[in-house]
Write an enzyme that holds these catalytic residues in place. Sequence first.
Site, PDB file in Angstrom:
ATOM      1  N   LYS A 209       0.838  -1.198   0.000  1.00  0.00           N
ATOM      2  CA  LYS A 209       0.000   0.000   0.000  1.00  0.00           C
ATOM      3  C   LYS A 209       0.880   1.259   0.000  1.00  0.00           C
ATOM      4  O   LYS A 209       0.678   2.176  -0.774  1.00  0.00           O
ATOM      5  CB  LYS A 209      -0.893  -0.042   1.243  1.00  0.00           C
ATOM      6  CG  LYS A 209      -1.938   1.023   1.305  1.00  0.00           C
ATOM      7  CD  LYS A 209      -2.915   0.712   2.428  1.00  0.00           C
ATOM      8  CE  LYS A 209      -3.805   1.903   2.702  1.00  0.00           C
ATOM      9  NZ  LYS A 209      -4.805   1.632   3.729  1.00  0.00           N
ATOM     10  N   GLU A 354      -3.576  -7.313  15.109  1.00  0.00           N
ATOM     11  CA  GLU A 354      -3.186  -5.960  14.695  1.00  0.00           C
ATOM     12  C   GLU A 354      -4.380  -5.007  14.847  1.00  0.00           C
ATOM     13  O   GLU A 354      -4.209  -3.822  15.114  1.00  0.00           O
ATOM     14  CB  GLU A 354      -2.671  -5.960  13.245  1.00  0.00           C
ATOM     15  CG  GLU A 354      -1.935  -4.669  12.885  1.00  0.00           C
ATOM     16  CD  GLU A 354      -1.096  -4.785  11.612  1.00  0.00           C
ATOM     17  OE1 GLU A 354       0.038  -5.314  11.683  1.00  0.00           O
ATOM     18  OE2 GLU A 354      -1.551  -4.345  10.553  1.00  0.00           O
ATOM     19  N   HIS A 385      -1.475 -33.461  17.978  1.00  0.00           N
ATOM     20  CA  HIS A 385      -0.206 -34.128  18.262  1.00  0.00           C
ATOM     21  C   HIS A 385       0.891 -33.119  18.582  1.00  0.00           C
ATOM     22  O   HIS A 385       2.057 -33.479  18.649  1.00  0.00           O
ATOM     23  CB  HIS A 385       0.195 -35.008  17.074  1.00  0.00           C
ATOM     24  CG  HIS A 385      -0.807 -36.097  16.813  1.00  0.00           C
ATOM     25  ND1 HIS A 385      -0.761 -37.317  17.436  1.00  0.00           N
ATOM     26  CD2 HIS A 385      -1.914 -36.118  16.028  1.00  0.00           C
ATOM     27  CE1 HIS A 385      -1.787 -38.059  17.027  1.00  0.00           C
ATOM     28  NE2 HIS A 385      -2.501 -37.345  16.178  1.00  0.00           N
ATOM     29  N   LYS A 501       9.849  -0.433  14.052  1.00  0.00           N
ATOM     30  CA  LYS A 501      10.312  -0.076  12.692  1.00  0.00           C
ATOM     31  C   LYS A 501      11.306   1.079  12.777  1.00  0.00           C
ATOM     32  O   LYS A 501      12.326   1.081  12.085  1.00  0.00           O
ATOM     33  CB  LYS A 501       9.129   0.366  11.821  1.00  0.00           C
ATOM     34  CG  LYS A 501       8.285  -0.743  11.266  1.00  0.00           C
ATOM     35  CD  LYS A 501       7.290  -0.168  10.254  1.00  0.00           C
ATOM     36  CE  LYS A 501       6.189  -1.151   9.941  1.00  0.00           C
ATOM     37  NZ  LYS A 501       5.098  -0.591   9.161  1.00  0.00           N
TER      38      LYS A 501
END
Length: 538
Positions: A209, A354, A385, A501
Site C-alpha cells: 500500500k 493488529e 499431536h 520499525k
Amino acid sequence: MTKNILSSLPAWRQLADHAKTLALPENHLKFLLKESGRLKKFSKKGAGLWLDFSRQRLDDKALHLLLELAEDRNIMGRFEQMMGGDHVNVTEDRAALHTACRSFSNKPVLNDGKDVMPEIRRIRNDIKSFSDDLIAGKITGPSGMPFRDVVVIGIGGSYLGAEFATTALQHQADKGIRMHFLSNVDIDNFGAIASKIVPETTLWIVISKTYTTAETTANTLQAVKYITSHGLDPKNHMVTVTSKGSPGDDPSNPVLKTFHMFDYIGGRYSVTSAVGGVPLSLYLGYDRFEAFLKGAEEMDIHAATTPAQENLPLLAALISVWNINFLEYPAQGLIPYSSPLSKLAAHVQQLSMESNGKSVTLDGEPVRVSCGSIIFGEPGTNAQHSFFQLAHQGRPFPIDFIGVLNPCYDQYNGLSQGVTNHQELWANLMAQAQALAVGKEEDPSPAKRFSGNRPSSTLVMDDLSPKNIGRLLAFYEARTVFEAFIWGINPFDQYGVELGKVMAGDIRKTMAEKNKNPDYRFDNRDEIQKFYLEMLFG
Ligand code: F6P
C-alpha cells in the site's frame, strides 16, 4: 462515542457477577451440556455457515446480557456506519470500506461524498482482463512463452490474506500457474523461490500500500537484480498493487501493469481488493475470484442486517468478549480440520491482533479492560499431536474448530479401521470438542485426569468453494470489528508496529555506515555478537 465507561455499564457489571456464578462447579460444561434443547438454542445458521457454540461456558442469562451489551454499544449501528463510509478509523481520519470491494449492489458507497463503486468496478474489470489475457498467453514476457510462476512480494496485510485464500483454493488452481510468496526479508526466503523459478516465465507482483515497507523494498530490489541479471527487463516481468502516487506507481519506473489500492482499505482487510484479486485471478481465473467476493458480500450482508441473536459474526464477537473479559482467557486457538485452511490462523492472527491489540479507546482514554486475544492455530488433527496436551490438561484456552463437510479430493476413499480419512478427521474434531468440554475426572492416577470445562465453538462449512472461503474470510473480519466496537477501540490503525520499525531504521543506518568500509564483514559470529552488544547495551 465511548464516554460511558464500558466497565460501568449495567450489562458489563452483571456479566462480571454472572461469570462468578458460571465458575461454580455445578455450572461445569459437562452439566450445561445436559440441558435439553441446548444445541438448538446455542447454534445458528447464516450465510452458508453453521456456528455451534453450545460448548461455550454460556447460559441463557450470559447470552442475554451479552446481547444487551451489543445493544448498549450500538455495534450493529457502528457496522452500518463503517459500511456507509463514516470515518470509523478516527486516528487516521479515514473510512474503512473493505466491504465495498465485494459489493455487487448498484447502490453508491460514499467516501467523503464521492461514490467509490465506479473505481472499484473499474479495478475489478482491469483485473479480469489482465488475468484473462495472461492466462490465455496474450500477455507474456519477451520470450513469448506464457508466465508459469508468479512471485508475490509483500508482507503483513499485503501477503497473509492472499496466501490464506490461495492455499485454501489450491484445489481449483487449474491455470498452469505456480504461486510463490516472498514476504520475509530473510534472503533464504528469496533464495528458496529463486531456486524453483524460470526467469523468462516468471511474473513478480509487488503488493504494498505504501511501497515504503523495508522488507518489500529489499525484496523488490533483489527481484529487479535477479531479473536484470538474467538479461530481462523488470518492466516486462513486474506488476505492482499499490496506492495511487506511491513510489510503485511512478511512470518513470514503468512496469507491466499497476493496480491501485485505496486509503479507505486497511492492509489486513484488503484481501478482496486488488491485493488478493490480482494473485487469485491469475491462480484460479477471475470467475472464481468473483465467486469468492460474492461469498464475502453475502457474509457482510448477513452481518449488517441479521438480528443480533441470529448474527453469526456478532455472536462470535460476543463470545470472544465473554471469554476474554469475563472468563479471562488470554488466548484463542483456531483449529481447522482441513489442511487447505492451514493458513487461516496466520491470517486471522494478523487481522485480529493488529486490529484489536489496543490499549486506548476512540477518545484516547485507557480502555481499562483487556482487548484482543493471542490467536494461534494449526490444522487438526496435526494440532492434537503438538499443543493439545496443554489444551486438555494445561492452561485452558477457547478454541474455534472449523469443519468442512465435503473434502476436495473425495475420490480417494480407502478405509482404515473401517472409516475413510475424512470420517477419521471428523471423528477427531467431534471427540476433541467433547473431551475438552466434559473432561474425565475419575482416574486413579492424577496425571490421567482431565478437568474439562474447556470451551469451544465449531464452525461448519459445506466445502472449500471460493464462495465459502469468501464467507469464512468475511466472518472473521466482521467478528474482529464487532469485538472492537464493543471495546470502543479503533480496529483500523496499527501504531503499535511503528516503534520497532523506527528502531530498526536507526540500527540499519549504523550498519550501512559500517558497510562503507570495504573490509567490513558482518557474516561471522564475533562481529554479529559485537554489533549486538554495541546496539543493545551501548
Ligand atoms: O507492519 C504492519 C503493516 O503496516 C501492516 O499493517 C501492513 O499490512 C503491512 O505492514 C504492509 O504494509 P504495505 O502494504 O504498506 O507494504
